[in-house]
Design a protein around this motif. Structure first.
Motif, PDB file in Angstrom:
ATOM      1  N   TYR A  67       0.812  -1.224   0.000  1.00 25.32           N
ATOM      2  CA  TYR A  67       0.000   0.000   0.000  1.00 25.32           C
ATOM      3  C   TYR A  67       0.844   1.272   0.000  1.00 25.32           C
ATOM      4  CZ  TYR A  67       0.276   1.073   5.089  1.00 25.32           C
ATOM      5  OH  TYR A  67       0.690   1.409   6.353  1.00 25.32           O
ATOM      6  N   VAL A  68       2.029   1.256   0.605  1.00 30.51           N
ATOM      7  CA  VAL A  68       2.851   2.476   0.648  1.00 30.51           C
ATOM      8  C   VAL A  68       3.368   2.842  -0.738  1.00 30.51           C
ATOM      9  CG1 VAL A  68       4.956   3.507   1.555  1.00 30.51           C
ATOM     10  CG2 VAL A  68       3.409   2.289   3.100  1.00 30.51           C
ATOM     11  N   PRO A  69       4.079   1.950  -1.459  1.00 30.67           N
ATOM     12  CA  PRO A  69       4.601   2.347  -2.779  1.00 30.67           C
ATOM     13  C   PRO A  69       3.509   2.644  -3.798  1.00 30.67           C
ATOM     14  CG  PRO A  69       5.003   0.007  -2.377  1.00 30.67           C
ATOM     15  CD  PRO A  69       4.539   0.589  -1.087  1.00 30.67           C
ATOM     16  N   LYS A  70       2.315   2.092  -3.588  1.00 34.53           N
ATOM     17  CA  LYS A  70       1.228   2.328  -4.553  1.00 34.53           C
ATOM     18  C   LYS A  70       0.323   3.488  -4.144  1.00 34.53           C
ATOM     19  CE  LYS A  70       1.235  -2.478  -6.143  1.00 34.53           C
ATOM     20  NZ  LYS A  70       1.912  -2.150  -7.417  1.00 34.53           N
ATOM     21  N   GLY A  71       0.643   4.111  -3.001  1.00 37.03           N
ATOM     22  CA  GLY A  71      -0.129   5.277  -2.577  1.00 37.03           C
ATOM     23  C   GLY A  71      -1.555   4.951  -2.196  1.00 37.03           C
ATOM     24  N   LEU A  72      -1.786   3.769  -1.642  1.00 34.79           N
ATOM     25  CA  LEU A  72      -3.129   3.341  -1.268  1.00 34.79           C
ATOM     26  C   LEU A  72      -3.344   3.459   0.232  1.00 34.79           C
ATOM     27  CD1 LEU A  72      -3.309   0.101  -3.461  1.00 34.79           C
ATOM     28  CD2 LEU A  72      -4.409   2.308  -3.943  1.00 34.79           C
ATOM     29  N   GLU A  73      -4.591   3.399   0.635  1.00 33.28           N
ATOM     30  CA  GLU A  73      -4.958   3.382   2.046  1.00 33.28           C
ATOM     31  C   GLU A  73      -4.970   1.938   2.540  1.00 33.28           C
ATOM     32  OE1 GLU A  73      -8.843   4.564   4.864  1.00 33.28           O
ATOM     33  OE2 GLU A  73      -8.825   5.000   2.710  1.00 33.28           O
ATOM     34  N   LEU A  74      -4.590   1.730   3.789  1.00 30.91           N
ATOM     35  CA  LEU A  74      -4.689   0.408   4.381  1.00 30.91           C
ATOM     36  C   LEU A  74      -6.000   0.290   5.140  1.00 30.91           C
ATOM     37  CD1 LEU A  74      -3.496  -2.364   5.122  1.00 30.91           C
ATOM     38  CD2 LEU A  74      -2.513  -1.271   7.161  1.00 30.91           C
TER      39      LEU A  74
END
Length: 386
Positions: A67-74
């Motif tokens: 989720y961090v490298p893809k800019g997503l929310e967890l």
């Protein structure tokens, strides 16, 4: 149709310290962070629309690989948690082998009658995770999601998806840390991609957890040593066990020329035992003495650190990689007291000990002043907020 990448968490404290961690909120190890980096490289070119994990620290931390490298929310869901181990939570595996042998035998062969004392059964965790995964996947039609979960939970989920009868659960494979399985969800039903099940091909051999363990192998001729612990019996063992270990450690580290202050060590041990019966802890392997762990609740308390005056493995056990289990026992003693660091002292010329402590996360933070021998002060962080 929804595509699901189901991923086990990276190596965590329970895997390393040989402790039972179901709902216990364990940290990721240094080796686990290396596994997370490898997992991130694996997923860098795989499109992912959403990331979910259980609400435990080890899965949420592992999920950062995606989720961090893809800019997503967890997103988190407690339904994805590991099997709840009830009264066994954070006990050493060696303790349940010692004192609850019949029940651990049922667990080891995935017997459907097994249930953790005041915890889950295998059927319950499988049904819970299956329901959570279907609920989550239903919110992402025609999307691809990554879901981070736990070893036994994944195993029981896959048994449901594959239609494995309870009497055959013991035939199910075990998941390496960060292993990846691909599932599909369509029309309210989960199916398995047979080409991607429990795959850990992104991990080089040197950072695989299960490569260093034997419990999962069919050939059980080589067994893992799982320690259990008991308080030192001061009246019976203060000289034959405690003082003998102290003397052997002193002379093997500092040589025979430097006088050994046995009375001083006995006074310190008695003081620590006066505060807690675990002030001097005996490590056991089956019926055999394996080591000692001394714990001081006062020194460095103002720094929110727990102090280990003595961490000792018996000479006959020093090539079995058991010292890390003593560190795990210290973590489990001090963390409930609110301590977020461990501290100990080590002679700078004790190369073997220095290498061991560095390997397991201790760093030098100072030097002891006024001691008879030079001593480095080493520290290991055991908190949750980094």
């Amino acid at each position: 149709m929804t595509t699901i990448y189901l991923i086990r968490h990276a190596e965590a404290e329970g895997n390393l310290y040989r402790r039972i961690h179901g709902w216990y909120d364990a940290l990721i190890t240094d080796n686990g962070f290396a596994q997370i980096a490898a997992l991130q490289r694996r997923f860098q070119d795989i499109p992912i629309d959403a990331v979910w994990s259980s609400d435990l620290y080890r899965t949420m931390t592992t999920a950062r690989a995606v989720y961090v490298p893809k800019g997503l929310e967890l997103h988190t869901d407690p339904g994805l948690r590991e099997v709840h181990m009830g009264d066994w939570e954070d006990k050493p595996w060696g303790e349940v082998y010692r004192f609850d042998a019949d029940r651990i035998a049922l667990f080891n062969r995935s017997d459907p009658s097994w249930q953790a004392p005041n915890g889950d059964s295998l059927a319950q965790v499988g049904e819970r995770v299956h329901a959570a995964l279907c609920r989550i996947a239903g919110g992402y039609p025609d999307k691809t999601i990554a879901v981070f979960c736990h070893g036994t939970a994944i195993r029981q989920l896959l048994a449901m998806v594959k239609g494995v009868a309870p009497q055959d659960w013991h035939k199910m494979g075990h998941s390496e840390n960060t292993a990846v399985t691909r599932l599909f969800y369509d029309g309210g039903r989960l199916t398995l991609d047979p080409d991607l099940e429990l795959d850990a091909s992104h991990l080089p051999e040197e950072i695989r957890t299960m490569a260093r363990q034997n419990w999962w192998r069919k050939d059980r001729s080589v067994r893992d040593v799982n320690l259990w612990y008991r308080p030192l019996d001061w009246e019976k063992e203060k000289e034959s066990v405690y003082l003998a270990a102290r003397a052997e450690a002193w002379r093997s580290t500092h040589g025979p020329e430097l006088a050994f202050d046995g009375e001083g060590f006995l006074r310190d041990a008695q003081e620590h035992l006066s505060r807690s019966p675990w002030g001097v802890t005996v490590a056991m392997s089956g019926d055999e003495f394996a080591g000692l762990l001394q714990l001081d609740t006062r020194r460095y308390q103002e720094l929110n650190a727990g102090y280990i005056p003595f961490c000792y493995i018996a000479p006959s056990r020093r090539d079995q990689n058991l010292g890390v289990q003593l560190i795990g026992q210290a973590v489990s003693f001090f963390r409930p007291l609110g301590r977020d660091k461990l501290r100990l002292r080590c002679a700078p010329y004790n190369d073997r000990a220095q290498h061991f402590y560095q390997k397991y996360g201790f760093v030098k933070v100072g030097e002891e002043q006024g001691s008879r021998v030079p001593l480095d002060i080493l520290e290991k962080y055991i908190g949750y907020d980094r």
